[in-house]
Write an enzyme that holds these catalytic residues in place. Structure first.
Site, mmCIF file in Angstrom:
data_model
loop_
_atom_site.group_PDB
_atom_site.id
_atom_site.type_symbol
_atom_site.label_atom_id
_atom_site.label_comp_id
_atom_site.label_asym_id
_atom_site.label_seq_id
_atom_site.Cartn_x
_atom_site.Cartn_y
_atom_site.Cartn_z
ATOM 1 N N GLN A 51 1.692 3.414 5.996
ATOM 2 C CA GLN A 51 1.531 4.581 5.116
ATOM 3 C C GLN A 51 0.218 5.316 5.370
ATOM 4 O O GLN A 51 0.056 6.461 4.954
ATOM 5 C CB GLN A 51 1.608 4.162 3.644
ATOM 6 C CG GLN A 51 2.992 3.688 3.224
ATOM 7 C CD GLN A 51 3.011 3.308 1.758
ATOM 8 O OE1 GLN A 51 2.696 2.182 1.407
ATOM 9 N NE2 GLN A 51 3.351 4.256 0.897
ATOM 10 N N CYS A 88 7.122 5.528 -4.819
ATOM 11 C CA CYS A 88 6.343 5.201 -3.617
ATOM 12 C C CYS A 88 5.306 6.286 -3.388
ATOM 13 O O CYS A 88 5.608 7.470 -3.554
ATOM 14 C CB CYS A 88 7.297 5.122 -2.430
ATOM 15 S SG CYS A 88 6.495 4.840 -0.852
ATOM 16 N N LEU A 89 4.098 5.897 -2.989
ATOM 17 C CA LEU A 89 3.041 6.883 -2.721
ATOM 18 C C LEU A 89 3.441 7.822 -1.574
ATOM 19 O O LEU A 89 2.941 8.936 -1.496
ATOM 20 C CB LEU A 89 1.720 6.180 -2.384
ATOM 21 C CG LEU A 89 1.063 5.409 -3.539
ATOM 22 C CD1 LEU A 89 -0.173 4.665 -3.050
ATOM 23 C CD2 LEU A 89 0.707 6.331 -4.696
ATOM 24 N N HIS A 130 9.105 -4.108 -1.614
ATOM 25 C CA HIS A 130 8.923 -2.692 -1.284
ATOM 26 C C HIS A 130 7.958 -2.530 -0.108
ATOM 27 O O HIS A 130 8.247 -1.796 0.853
ATOM 28 C CB HIS A 130 8.395 -1.964 -2.532
ATOM 29 C CG HIS A 130 8.097 -0.506 -2.337
ATOM 30 N ND1 HIS A 130 8.744 0.494 -3.026
ATOM 31 C CD2 HIS A 130 7.199 0.123 -1.547
ATOM 32 C CE1 HIS A 130 8.262 1.670 -2.648
ATOM 33 N NE2 HIS A 130 7.316 1.473 -1.756
ATOM 34 N N GLU A 131 6.825 -3.230 -0.180
ATOM 35 C CA GLU A 131 5.809 -3.072 0.870
ATOM 36 C C GLU A 131 6.264 -3.696 2.186
ATOM 37 O O GLU A 131 6.037 -3.133 3.256
ATOM 38 C CB GLU A 131 4.473 -3.676 0.430
ATOM 39 C CG GLU A 131 3.874 -3.053 -0.836
ATOM 40 C CD GLU A 131 3.853 -1.530 -0.841
ATOM 41 O OE1 GLU A 131 3.703 -0.918 0.233
ATOM 42 O OE2 GLU A 131 4.019 -0.944 -1.926
ATOM 43 N N HIS A 134 8.450 -1.447 4.089
ATOM 44 C CA HIS A 134 7.735 -0.409 4.849
ATOM 45 C C HIS A 134 7.448 -0.876 6.281
ATOM 46 O O HIS A 134 7.460 -0.080 7.212
ATOM 47 C CB HIS A 134 6.387 -0.100 4.182
ATOM 48 C CG HIS A 134 6.455 0.961 3.115
ATOM 49 N ND1 HIS A 134 6.862 2.253 3.369
ATOM 50 C CD2 HIS A 134 6.113 0.927 1.799
ATOM 51 C CE1 HIS A 134 6.786 2.959 2.236
ATOM 52 N NE2 HIS A 134 6.343 2.179 1.265
#
Ligand code: NI
Length: 158
Positions: A51, A88-89, A130-131, A134
């Site tokens: 990210q 999510c950012l 979630h992470e 990614h």
């Protein structure tokens, strides 16, 4: 520490697979420090290196119980199911209900390469999943439960 730019949906890097960390050096420590500053500044509860444009298997999570740094994380056990709202950012302004395990055990390394296991439940389990998603190029949008289910759940809550 320095702030790094958060990549947002549409940036092709978010779809790429991150590489395993082999060197536990100063560069890794700087990346983790910068990710920490960037996540807290953005008021997020998790951030993956991809990210901020770095394709390394590194994530951080803080769901209110302190910062957890995960290098080369792998989910080794999961139990149960939860349906909760996720955002999510890298996907500003969008959120939706996803399906995630209620409980997970994660095997990872620390910033110095030490092997460690973490257990997460509820929000923390969701953040871990979630992470780690990614790192394989997946966004939470791919984990949304189908529209009928979303509607039923939102009716239930209304
Ligand atoms: Ni995210």
């Amino acid at each position: 520490m320095a702030l790094r730019n958060i990549r947002v949906k549409g940036d092709p890097i978010l779809k790429l697979k991150s590489r395993k960390v082999e060197r536990f050096d100063e560069r890794l420590a700087t990346l983790l420090d910068d990710m920490q500053e960037t996540m807290y500044k953005a008021d997020g509860c998790g951030l993956a290196a991809v990210q901020v444009g770095v394709l390394k298997r590194v994530v951080i999570v803080d769901t209110g119980e302190g910062l957890i740094e995960l290098v080369n994380p792998e989910i080794v056990e999961k139990r149960g199911v939860q349906h909760e709202i996720e955002g999510c950012l890298s996907v500003p302004g969008e959120s939706g209900i996803t399906e995630r395990p209620q409980w997970v055990k994660v095997h990872a390394q620390t910033r110095t390469g030490e092997e460690k296991e973490y257990v997460g439940e509820g929000l923390t389990a969701r953040a871990f999943c979630h992470e780690i998603d990614h790192l394989d190029g997946h966004l939470f949008l791919e984990r949304l439960i189908d529209e009928d289910k979303q509607r039923m759940l939102s009716n239930k809550k209304a």
